[in-house]
Design a protein around this motif. Structure first.
Motif, PDB file in Angstrom:
ATOM      1  N   ALA A 145      25.954  34.264  26.001  1.00 38.62           N
ATOM      2  CA  ALA A 145      25.974  35.815  25.613  1.00 38.62           C
ATOM      3  C   ALA A 145      25.018  35.925  24.352  1.00 38.62           C
ATOM      4  O   ALA A 145      24.167  36.862  24.308  1.00 38.62           O
ATOM      5  CB  ALA A 145      27.401  36.093  25.259  1.00 38.62           C
ATOM      6  N   ASP A 187      30.531  34.242  35.508  1.00 40.43           N
ATOM      7  CA  ASP A 187      31.104  34.834  34.362  1.00 40.43           C
ATOM      8  C   ASP A 187      31.086  33.655  32.997  1.00 40.43           C
ATOM      9  O   ASP A 187      30.944  33.957  32.018  1.00 40.43           O
ATOM     10  CB  ASP A 187      32.684  34.824  34.516  1.00 40.43           C
ATOM     11  CG  ASP A 187      32.924  36.203  35.417  1.00 40.43           C
ATOM     12  OD1 ASP A 187      32.237  37.125  35.334  1.00 40.43           O
ATOM     13  OD2 ASP A 187      33.907  36.274  35.935  1.00 40.43           O
ATOM     14  N   ASP A 236      29.228  34.248  29.615  1.00 40.73           N
ATOM     15  CA  ASP A 236      29.996  33.866  28.390  1.00 40.73           C
ATOM     16  C   ASP A 236      29.312  32.742  27.319  1.00 40.73           C
ATOM     17  O   ASP A 236      29.168  32.893  26.286  1.00 40.73           O
ATOM     18  CB  ASP A 236      31.289  33.462  28.600  1.00 40.73           C
ATOM     19  CG  ASP A 236      32.428  34.495  29.323  1.00 40.73           C
ATOM     20  OD1 ASP A 236      31.685  35.736  29.116  1.00 40.73           O
ATOM     21  OD2 ASP A 236      33.292  34.234  29.826  1.00 40.73           O
ATOM     22  N   GLN A 262      23.165  42.260  27.807  1.00 39.86           N
ATOM     23  CA  GLN A 262      24.547  42.453  27.737  1.00 39.86           C
ATOM     24  C   GLN A 262      25.093  43.588  28.224  1.00 39.86           C
ATOM     25  O   GLN A 262      26.103  43.709  28.575  1.00 39.86           O
ATOM     26  CB  GLN A 262      24.691  42.298  25.972  1.00 39.86           C
ATOM     27  CG  GLN A 262      24.459  40.874  25.552  1.00 39.86           C
ATOM     28  CD  GLN A 262      24.519  40.916  24.038  1.00 39.86           C
ATOM     29  OE1 GLN A 262      24.870  41.556  23.510  1.00 39.86           O
ATOM     30  NE2 GLN A 262      24.005  39.625  23.463  1.00 39.86           N
ATOM     31  N   SER A 263      24.142  44.762  27.963  1.00 41.02           N
ATOM     32  CA  SER A 263      24.711  46.029  28.688  1.00 41.02           C
ATOM     33  C   SER A 263      24.576  45.776  30.016  1.00 41.02           C
ATOM     34  O   SER A 263      25.714  46.426  30.758  1.00 41.02           O
ATOM     35  CB  SER A 263      23.677  47.210  28.393  1.00 41.02           C
ATOM     36  OG  SER A 263      23.867  47.553  26.895  1.00 41.02           O
ATOM     37  N   THR A 294      34.891  45.098  38.942  1.00 38.11           N
ATOM     38  CA  THR A 294      36.455  45.201  38.858  1.00 38.11           C
ATOM     39  C   THR A 294      36.767  46.639  39.452  1.00 38.11           C
ATOM     40  O   THR A 294      37.696  47.044  39.730  1.00 38.11           O
ATOM     41  CB  THR A 294      36.842  45.207  37.385  1.00 38.11           C
ATOM     42  OG1 THR A 294      36.104  46.216  36.630  1.00 38.11           O
ATOM     43  CG2 THR A 294      36.687  43.883  36.707  1.00 38.11           C
ATOM     44  N   ARG A 348      30.263  43.774  35.635  1.00 40.44           N
ATOM     45  CA  ARG A 348      31.595  43.505  35.410  1.00 40.44           C
ATOM     46  C   ARG A 348      32.225  44.695  36.146  1.00 40.44           C
ATOM     47  O   ARG A 348      33.572  44.539  36.640  1.00 40.44           O
ATOM     48  CB  ARG A 348      32.165  43.080  33.937  1.00 40.44           C
ATOM     49  CG  ARG A 348      31.587  41.411  33.894  1.00 40.44           C
ATOM     50  CD  ARG A 348      31.868  40.781  32.732  1.00 40.44           C
ATOM     51  NE  ARG A 348      31.553  39.436  32.669  1.00 40.44           N
ATOM     52  CZ  ARG A 348      31.526  38.636  31.677  1.00 40.44           C
ATOM     53  NH1 ARG A 348      31.478  39.351  30.229  1.00 40.44           N
ATOM     54  NH2 ARG A 348      31.374  37.156  31.461  1.00 40.44           N
ATOM     55  N   GLU A 349      31.914  46.053  35.333  1.00 38.82           N
ATOM     56  CA  GLU A 349      32.706  47.153  35.671  1.00 38.82           C
ATOM     57  C   GLU A 349      32.459  47.405  37.177  1.00 38.82           C
ATOM     58  O   GLU A 349      33.658  47.760  37.922  1.00 38.82           O
ATOM     59  CB  GLU A 349      32.051  48.119  35.069  1.00 38.82           C
ATOM     60  CG  GLU A 349      32.647  49.435  35.145  1.00 38.82           C
ATOM     61  CD  GLU A 349      31.863  50.780  34.377  1.00 38.82           C
ATOM     62  OE1 GLU A 349      32.183  52.041  34.727  1.00 38.82           O
ATOM     63  OE2 GLU A 349      31.306  50.601  33.269  1.00 38.82           O
ATOM     64  N   THR A 352      25.142  43.032  31.856  1.00 40.85           N
ATOM     65  CA  THR A 352      26.493  42.363  31.879  1.00 40.85           C
ATOM     66  C   THR A 352      27.704  43.148  32.074  1.00 40.85           C
ATOM     67  O   THR A 352      28.431  43.029  33.048  1.00 40.85           O
ATOM     68  CB  THR A 352      26.733  41.307  31.012  1.00 40.85           C
ATOM     69  OG1 THR A 352      25.652  40.416  31.014  1.00 40.85           O
ATOM     70  CG2 THR A 352      27.867  40.556  31.262  1.00 40.85           C
ATOM     71  N   LEU A 353      27.844  44.192  31.105  1.00 39.51           N
ATOM     72  CA  LEU A 353      29.016  45.014  31.375  1.00 39.51           C
ATOM     73  C   LEU A 353      28.995  45.847  32.656  1.00 39.51           C
ATOM     74  O   LEU A 353      29.903  46.199  33.351  1.00 39.51           O
ATOM     75  CB  LEU A 353      29.048  45.876  30.070  1.00 39.51           C
ATOM     76  CG  LEU A 353      29.450  45.209  28.730  1.00 39.51           C
ATOM     77  CD1 LEU A 353      29.322  46.174  27.552  1.00 39.51           C
ATOM     78  CD2 LEU A 353      30.798  44.547  28.735  1.00 39.51           C
ATOM     79  N   ALA A 354      28.006  46.302  32.875  1.00 38.71           N
ATOM     80  CA  ALA A 354      27.715  47.139  34.216  1.00 38.71           C
ATOM     81  C   ALA A 354      28.101  46.319  35.338  1.00 38.71           C
ATOM     82  O   ALA A 354      28.769  46.940  36.317  1.00 38.71           O
ATOM     83  CB  ALA A 354      26.360  47.492  34.423  1.00 38.71           C
ATOM     84  N   ARG A 408      23.085  46.402  40.561  1.00 36.32           N
ATOM     85  CA  ARG A 408      23.387  45.788  39.102  1.00 36.32           C
ATOM     86  C   ARG A 408      23.130  44.393  38.763  1.00 36.32           C
ATOM     87  O   ARG A 408      22.547  44.010  37.715  1.00 36.32           O
ATOM     88  CB  ARG A 408      24.879  46.003  38.705  1.00 36.32           C
ATOM     89  CG  ARG A 408      25.378  47.476  38.829  1.00 36.32           C
ATOM     90  CD  ARG A 408      25.035  48.153  37.673  1.00 36.32           C
ATOM     91  NE  ARG A 408      25.638  49.612  37.717  1.00 36.32           N
ATOM     92  CZ  ARG A 408      25.228  50.499  37.867  1.00 36.32           C
ATOM     93  NH1 ARG A 408      23.970  50.680  38.196  1.00 36.32           N
ATOM     94  NH2 ARG A 408      26.077  51.724  37.917  1.00 36.32           N
TER      95      ARG A 408
END
Length: 105
Positions: free
Chosen positions: A48, A41, A45, A56-57, A67, A63-64, A59-61, A78
């Protein structure tokens, strides 16, 4: 009557084995430590702006998936995608690889 104990242990014969985290048996799972995730993380950050939009996309995948409690195979996939897309930023790739080690590579 009690349920019989089933041993899902790992058996190895000869050779050399280098094993990271390991889970055996029905419903078993592994995960990276909170410290390892924190390193990833922080790297994401901090770097980024250096990452291409596709990373960046990814990264979101990651993290999703993390979580929402996605399975280890989804997280591995991922993380693999993120590692490829983040190749121009060695610090991020190193952090991704640290997390990937928890999933056996």
């Amino acid at each position: 009557m009690t349920e019989p104990h089933i041993n899902y242990g790992v058996h190895q014969s000869g050779g050399v084995s280098h094993v990271g985290n390991q889970a055996v048996g029905p419903g078993a799972s592994i995960n990276a430590s909170p410290v390892t995730w924190a390193l990833l993380d922080d790297a994401l950050d901090k770097h980024a702006e250096q990452l291409p939009p596709e990373a960046q996309s990814a990264t979101l995948a990651v993290r999703e998936a993390r979580t929402t409690g996605a399975g280890s195979e989804v997280l591995k996939h991922r993380l693999d995608q993120l590692a490829l897309l983040a190749a121009p930023v060695p610090a991020v790739v190193e952090a991704v690889n640290a997390v990937r080690q928890a999933f056996g590579g």
